[in-house]
Design a protein around this motif. Structure first.
Motif, PDB file in Angstrom:
ATOM      1  N   SER A 170       0.849  -1.191   0.000  1.00 44.81           N
ATOM      2  CA  SER A 170       0.000   0.000   0.000  1.00 44.81           C
ATOM      3  C   SER A 170       0.886   1.244   0.000  1.00 44.81           C
ATOM      4  CB  SER A 170      -0.980  -0.011   1.164  1.00 44.81           C
ATOM      5  OG  SER A 170      -0.318   0.042   2.397  1.00 44.81           O
ATOM      6  N   ALA A 171       2.005   1.194   0.723  1.00 40.08           N
ATOM      7  CA  ALA A 171       2.945   2.330   0.700  1.00 40.08           C
ATOM      8  C   ALA A 171       3.500   2.543  -0.700  1.00 40.08           C
ATOM      9  CB  ALA A 171       4.078   2.092   1.702  1.00 40.08           C
ATOM     10  N   VAL A 172       3.925   1.457  -1.350  1.00 38.15           N
ATOM     11  CA  VAL A 172       4.492   1.565  -2.701  1.00 38.15           C
ATOM     12  C   VAL A 172       3.481   2.207  -3.654  1.00 38.15           C
ATOM     13  CG1 VAL A 172       5.152   0.217  -4.746  1.00 38.15           C
ATOM     14  CG2 VAL A 172       6.145  -0.326  -2.503  1.00 38.15           C
ATOM     15  N   PHE A 173       2.221   1.779  -3.576  1.00 39.08           N
ATOM     16  CA  PHE A 173       1.261   2.287  -4.561  1.00 39.08           C
ATOM     17  C   PHE A 173       0.731   3.678  -4.208  1.00 39.08           C
ATOM     18  CE2 PHE A 173       1.452  -2.228  -5.674  1.00 39.08           C
ATOM     19  CZ  PHE A 173       1.894  -2.047  -6.976  1.00 39.08           C
ATOM     20  N   ARG A 174       0.795   4.043  -2.942  1.00 40.33           N
ATOM     21  CA  ARG A 174       0.501   5.445  -2.616  1.00 40.33           C
ATOM     22  C   ARG A 174       1.621   6.352  -3.146  1.00 40.33           C
ATOM     23  NH1 ARG A 174      -1.765   3.204   2.182  1.00 40.33           N
ATOM     24  NH2 ARG A 174       0.308   3.208   3.097  1.00 40.33           N
ATOM     25  N   ILE A 175       2.860   5.895  -2.996  1.00 39.34           N
ATOM     26  CA  ILE A 175       3.991   6.680  -3.510  1.00 39.34           C
ATOM     27  C   ILE A 175       3.947   6.734  -5.039  1.00 39.34           C
ATOM     28  CG2 ILE A 175       6.514   6.724  -3.733  1.00 39.34           C
ATOM     29  CD1 ILE A 175       6.584   5.585  -0.830  1.00 39.34           C
ATOM     30  N   ARG A 176       3.605   5.617  -5.649  1.00 43.04           N
ATOM     31  CA  ARG A 176       3.478   5.612  -7.112  1.00 43.04           C
ATOM     32  C   ARG A 176       2.466   6.684  -7.553  1.00 43.04           C
ATOM     33  NH1 ARG A 176       4.084   1.550 -11.777  1.00 43.04           N
ATOM     34  NH2 ARG A 176       2.647   2.428 -13.275  1.00 43.04           N
ATOM     35  N   HIS A 177       1.351   6.752  -6.842  1.00 44.46           N
ATOM     36  CA  HIS A 177       0.376   7.796  -7.169  1.00 44.46           C
ATOM     37  C   HIS A 177       0.966   9.194  -6.988  1.00 44.46           C
ATOM     38  CE1 HIS A 177      -3.040  10.443  -7.190  1.00 44.46           C
ATOM     39  NE2 HIS A 177      -2.660  10.880  -6.008  1.00 44.46           N
ATOM     40  N   ALA A 178       1.645   9.399  -5.868  1.00 42.80           N
ATOM     41  CA  ALA A 178       2.205  10.729  -5.592  1.00 42.80           C
ATOM     42  C   ALA A 178       3.194  11.132  -6.686  1.00 42.80           C
ATOM     43  CB  ALA A 178       2.883  10.740  -4.225  1.00 42.80           C
ATOM     44  N   LEU A 179       3.998  10.175  -7.142  1.00 46.45           N
ATOM     45  CA  LEU A 179       4.958  10.460  -8.220  1.00 46.45           C
ATOM     46  C   LEU A 179       4.220  10.765  -9.518  1.00 46.45           C
ATOM     47  CD1 LEU A 179       7.613   7.711  -7.421  1.00 46.45           C
ATOM     48  CD2 LEU A 179       7.987  10.182  -7.311  1.00 46.45           C
ATOM     49  N   SER A 180       3.214   9.974  -9.809  1.00 46.76           N
ATOM     50  CA  SER A 180       2.455  10.168 -11.034  1.00 46.76           C
ATOM     51  C   SER A 180       1.806  11.552 -11.042  1.00 46.76           C
ATOM     52  CB  SER A 180       1.400   9.054 -11.129  1.00 46.76           C
ATOM     53  OG  SER A 180       0.399   9.391 -12.033  1.00 46.76           O
ATOM     54  N   TYR A 181       1.243  11.931  -9.910  1.00 47.43           N
ATOM     55  CA  TYR A 181       0.616  13.255  -9.839  1.00 47.43           C
ATOM     56  C   TYR A 181       1.652  14.366  -9.988  1.00 47.43           C
ATOM     57  CZ  TYR A 181      -2.591  16.935  -8.524  1.00 47.43           C
ATOM     58  OH  TYR A 181      -3.365  18.065  -8.551  1.00 47.43           O
ATOM     59  N   ALA A 182       2.804  14.155  -9.377  1.00 44.77           N
ATOM     60  CA  ALA A 182       3.875  15.160  -9.474  1.00 44.77           C
ATOM     61  C   ALA A 182       4.358  15.317 -10.917  1.00 44.77           C
ATOM     62  CB  ALA A 182       5.035  14.789  -8.550  1.00 44.77           C
ATOM     63  N   VAL A 183       4.359  14.230 -11.678  1.00 44.00           N
ATOM     64  CA  VAL A 183       4.733  14.305 -13.099  1.00 44.00           C
ATOM     65  C   VAL A 183       3.804  15.278 -13.824  1.00 44.00           C
ATOM     66  CG1 VAL A 183       4.746  13.035 -15.295  1.00 44.00           C
ATOM     67  CG2 VAL A 183       5.727  11.985 -13.228  1.00 44.00           C
ATOM     68  N   HIS A 184       2.509  15.093 -13.630  1.00 45.53           N
ATOM     69  CA  HIS A 184       1.556  15.978 -14.306  1.00 45.53           C
ATOM     70  C   HIS A 184       1.707  17.425 -13.823  1.00 45.53           C
ATOM     71  CE1 HIS A 184      -0.516  12.837 -16.498  1.00 45.53           C
ATOM     72  NE2 HIS A 184      -0.635  12.124 -15.391  1.00 45.53           N
ATOM     73  N   GLN A 185       1.885  17.585 -12.521  1.00 48.04           N
ATOM     74  CA  GLN A 185       2.074  18.933 -11.983  1.00 48.04           C
ATOM     75  C   GLN A 185       3.278  19.627 -12.596  1.00 48.04           C
ATOM     76  OE1 GLN A 185       2.072  18.199  -7.656  1.00 48.04           O
ATOM     77  NE2 GLN A 185       0.582  19.860  -7.516  1.00 48.04           N
ATOM     78  N   PHE A 186       4.395  18.888 -12.626  1.00 52.74           N
ATOM     79  CA  PHE A 186       5.642  19.468 -13.133  1.00 52.74           C
ATOM     80  C   PHE A 186       5.450  20.018 -14.537  1.00 52.74           C
ATOM     81  CE2 PHE A 186       9.590  19.075 -15.571  1.00 52.74           C
ATOM     82  CZ  PHE A 186      10.472  19.792 -14.783  1.00 52.74           C
ATOM     83  N   TYR A 187       4.886  19.215 -15.411  1.00 52.20           N
ATOM     84  CA  TYR A 187       4.769  19.655 -16.808  1.00 52.20           C
ATOM     85  C   TYR A 187       3.670  20.700 -16.980  1.00 52.20           C
ATOM     86  CZ  TYR A 187       8.279  16.287 -17.979  1.00 52.20           C
ATOM     87  OH  TYR A 187       9.477  15.621 -18.040  1.00 52.20           O
ATOM     88  N   HIS A 188       2.585  20.506 -16.265  1.00 54.71           N
ATOM     89  CA  HIS A 188       1.492  21.488 -16.371  1.00 54.71           C
ATOM     90  C   HIS A 188       1.975  22.880 -15.948  1.00 54.71           C
ATOM     91  CE1 HIS A 188      -2.572  23.076 -16.307  1.00 54.71           C
ATOM     92  NE2 HIS A 188      -2.323  23.564 -15.106  1.00 54.71           N
ATOM     93  N   GLU A 189       2.679  22.938 -14.832  1.00 57.25           N
ATOM     94  CA  GLU A 189       3.156  24.232 -14.331  1.00 57.25           C
ATOM     95  C   GLU A 189       4.098  24.920 -15.313  1.00 57.25           C
ATOM     96  OE1 GLU A 189       5.000  23.225 -10.638  1.00 57.25           O
ATOM     97  OE2 GLU A 189       3.093  22.931  -9.590  1.00 57.25           O
ATOM     98  N   ARG A 190       4.756  24.144 -16.144  1.00 58.46           N
ATOM     99  CA  ARG A 190       5.714  24.691 -17.101  1.00 58.46           C
ATOM    100  C   ARG A 190       5.138  24.874 -18.504  1.00 58.46           C
ATOM    101  NH1 ARG A 190       7.519  22.690 -13.055  1.00 58.46           N
ATOM    102  NH2 ARG A 190       9.447  23.297 -12.013  1.00 58.46           N
ATOM    103  N   GLY A 191       3.821  24.794 -18.620  1.00 55.72           N
ATOM    104  CA  GLY A 191       3.197  25.077 -19.913  1.00 55.72           C
ATOM    105  C   GLY A 191       3.265  23.956 -20.931  1.00 55.72           C
TER     106      GLY A 191
END
Lengths: 475, 475
Positions: free
Chosen positions: B127-148
């Motif tokens: 459950s820890a691994v897949f919560r972290i996987r989600h957090a990383l996945s969300y951060a990927v979208h955030q990173f690129y979205h914030e940069r246009g």
């Protein structure tokens, strides 16, 4: 700096650099006006090119489709349609484009542009569509993340058939017509890559349920596939689906989640894509005028979007829907092509009547006859219906399909036996009902249908970068 | 309310309801202590069940794996390891779990849990691994979205081979060994669903480039496939890849983007997944102790993550790397299994030496010999190398592979001819060089390798929900 940012600057004769693709060029070699776009916004920036500063030799290479960098001063503009323009001092040509460049500045049909899907991103219409698609996609992740859902990447290659009836694409590493045989002369799938017969998934739901039965709230957002020979404006062989699944949610919670979700992402597009939506709204209204009176939309695109976020969706049971249809004019006047009676799978004409004529807003239909729904849906106490829900949208039809899931192992197994679904293949799915089962619900939203609704594009092939349909796999 | 939120409440004897799965049960029927988890957090909440309030009949059904709802008062806790616990007043059993439930509260091997991938979400580790996987996945979208950047959904089913050499899965609707034949006795692909030979994509890059040549900054985040018979801890047949592509970026911009990106998402995990990472850190250290001295990590998991975000990645050319390897002890003492000389494709042992022994940090290697890289990479002026880059990580190896792309039509066509790559099949790719070509760069990051690095999991099969590898396609 991207053009979107430059256009928002205060013009103070500051030095800037613009990089992008030439949309149009007007004027003479003595003084030219070049509009440039880099895809960051629907708006172009105008570069004013003075023949005394920019060599004629270079200027000749500036034509529609060429890629350029322009360095110069940012000044206030009266004529360009924007607040600012750039007075060019230096011009770099990255890439020329001769007159064979297909996206010349004139009206192109959507069909023509579909054949040029690799270049259609350079049109105002398609760049707007794909910026909005991004905004919607990002809003999907935001919505679920903010509510404590975990994004679960369910498998694409699968040995099971989630819907129990899908037409699926086969996946294999066998050479065509050269698969090894068993002693009995059957294809020996043990020799294939996965040692099993495998296909492309039609839904991540079953695996999503496994996640929800431990993490409580999950959602998927991935590609799904249908090998159906459907050549319509609403079907793709490869499309993206969003599938939330929530432990402890019943059908009502599920409806609330679906409605809140759709409103949230449409609202995000309205807030974040104003200029793109304004452009598509004009496009929508122009197209609307060319339609026969009866097919014309009474509302603009923006009105349609506002209407959805400001009004409650209608919620009725399938049985109530049948009653409405039976009492309807088109039924009485025999205008429906397909018969109406309890038990039918509603046809497009029926759904459209309910959504576009009767309720004039999105409708959530619930509690369908079990015979026309999948094995995993929760059986209602009446013995006839299941706790299914479809969300129907004007002009689109089914946007969402979902249900409360059957959590009782006994009932699930009985239904699977009735429907001749192999238990052995789904042992892992049944395990979730064996060990700590719980009420739970979920749904699937076809992402392209959402993008269609928000952009007002009539054909689903125009809202996915490279559509896959029967006979079409270019790019 | 989810357990994560309940655990953060101030205990004021307020009425609450806890829903989740039983992890452990201690005590007697007169007074039991039941720990419950709902996947929202690594932490359990303790429910105190008094035999006077909860019928013994019901209490008997509370066992590891059962799904329950507990209503009662939230009070301060001394003994549960948490600040609060719930004094049960009402107990609902949603689903029992008998002793055949495989995830009993004892140590299970990762191999065993892999066979039970449908239930392993209910362990603390997964459950820890897949919560972290989600957090990383969300951060990927955030990173690129914030940069246009715009998220581009590139196709999964394709008629082209992006790498020019991939082992690909075939996609077809033909019955195995029953494909129709042409008059010449060849398989008649015109009769297949797409009227072409089709496969699962190995990369969205080529289509991503089409997007970048109009929208300037795009990224993909989707599944990719390799039909390689690799049974290692670092390979999957189906994995998720993130591929940004940026117009006007050169190789240096590309390196900067890659480094900023990796640091951003790791930082997001550190900030948002503290408890999960602390748990996995302990796990990592315990596992570390069981390893032979020489294979032990000098650092804890959290130290490794901090180290990456706080230090610049080393940046050297392939040629410099070869020089370092030639001067290295293992080379001189003939400890490398594979020979070292300019032109070789670096082996895992070479990459590990550079990253783990020489630089002791992530390394970006650039400017590889053109012979060992793909056709689309920008040819350097030396005529020997291309503007490629690989980002190598300790313990993981290649995390990212990327390059500046060849933007010259002539050079690209020459290289394709040398490598015998069919131009006809890639007419649309070549069009981007014909019409307004521009310098551009991009890379691909294997998402599961990132999750492996952040979670410290040794086997890539343990960081994707349902791994697909040769012979494995269960669930």
């Amino acid at each position: 700096m991207q053009i979107k940012e430059i256009l928002a600057l205060n013009p103070e004769e500051q030095q800037i650099e613009v990089k992008g693709w030439v949309r149009t060029k007007r004027g003479q070699s003595a003084l030219s006006f070049v509009s440039i776009n880099d895809g960051s916004t629907i708006n172009n920036i105008q570069a004013v090119m003075d023949g005394e500063k920019i060599p004629e030799e270079l200027m000749k290479k500036v034509s529609c489709g060429a890629c350029v960098a322009v360095k110069g001063k940012l000044v206030a503009s009266a004529g360009s349609g924007q607040n600012v323009e750039v007075l060019a001092e230096e011009l770099i040509i990255y890439g020329e484009a001769d007159e064979s460049f297909p996206i010349q500045p004139k009206k192109h049909s959507l069909e023509f542009l579909r054949e040029k899907a690799h270049l259609r991103f350079r049109t105002s219409t398609f760049s707007a569509v794909f910026r909005i698609r991004h905004a919607l996609s990002y809003a999907v992740h935001q919505f679920y993340h903010e509510r404590g859902f975990f994004n679960l990447h369910t498998p694409i290659i699968t040995a099971s058939d989630a819907e129990g009836a899908g037409e699926m694409f086969r996946v294999s590493t066998f050479e065509p017509n050269k698969a090894p045989l068993t002693e009995d002369g059957e294809v020996d799938f043990k020799e294939d890559f996965f040692a099993r017969e495998t296909s492309l998934t039609v839904s991540g739901q079953l695996e999503g349920e496994l996640g929800a039965m431990a993490l409580s709230k999950i959602y998927t957002f991935g590609p799904t596939f249908r090998a159906e020979n459907s050549n319509t404006t609403r079907h793709l062989a490869e499309f993206w689906m969003i599938e939330p699944e929530v432990a402890f949610n019943d059908l009502k919670d599920n409806m609330n989640l679906a409605e809140e979700f759709i409103k949230y992402v449409i609202n995000a597009a309205i807030k974040n894509c104003q200029e793109d939506l304004a452009f598509l709204d004009t496009r929508f209204q122009n197209e609307n005028k060319t339609k026969p009176q009866l097919e014309r939309s009474e509302h603009t695109l923006l009105e349609k979007l506002d209407f959805v976020i400001e009004n409650d969706f209608a919620r009725i049971t399938y049985t109530e829907a049948i009653d409405i249809l039976l009492a309807s004019k088109p039924h009485k006047k025999k205008k429906f092509k397909f018969p109406v009676e309890w038990g039918i799978d509603l046809q497009s004409e029926h759904e459209r009547y309910l959504v576009e004529k009767h309720f004039k807003k999105p409708v959530i239909l619930t509690d369908y006859p079990k015979e026309i729904k999948a094995f995993y849906m929760k059986q209602n106490d009446d013995g006839k219906t299941v706790a299914a829900m479809d969300v129907l949208f004007p002009g689109i039809g089914e946007m969402i399909g979902g249900s409360q899931r059957e959590e009782s192992l006994t009932k699930l197994k009985t239904r699977m036996a009735e429907m001749e679904i192999d238990e052995e293949n789904l042992w892992w799915y049944l395990d979730t009902r064996k060990f700590g089962t719980a009420p739970h619900s979920g749904f699937g939203l076809g992402f392209e249908r959402l993008v269609q609704f928000v952009t007002g594009m009539g054909n689903i092939r125009d809202v996915i970068p490279f559509p896959r349909t029967p006979g079409n796999v270019e790019f």
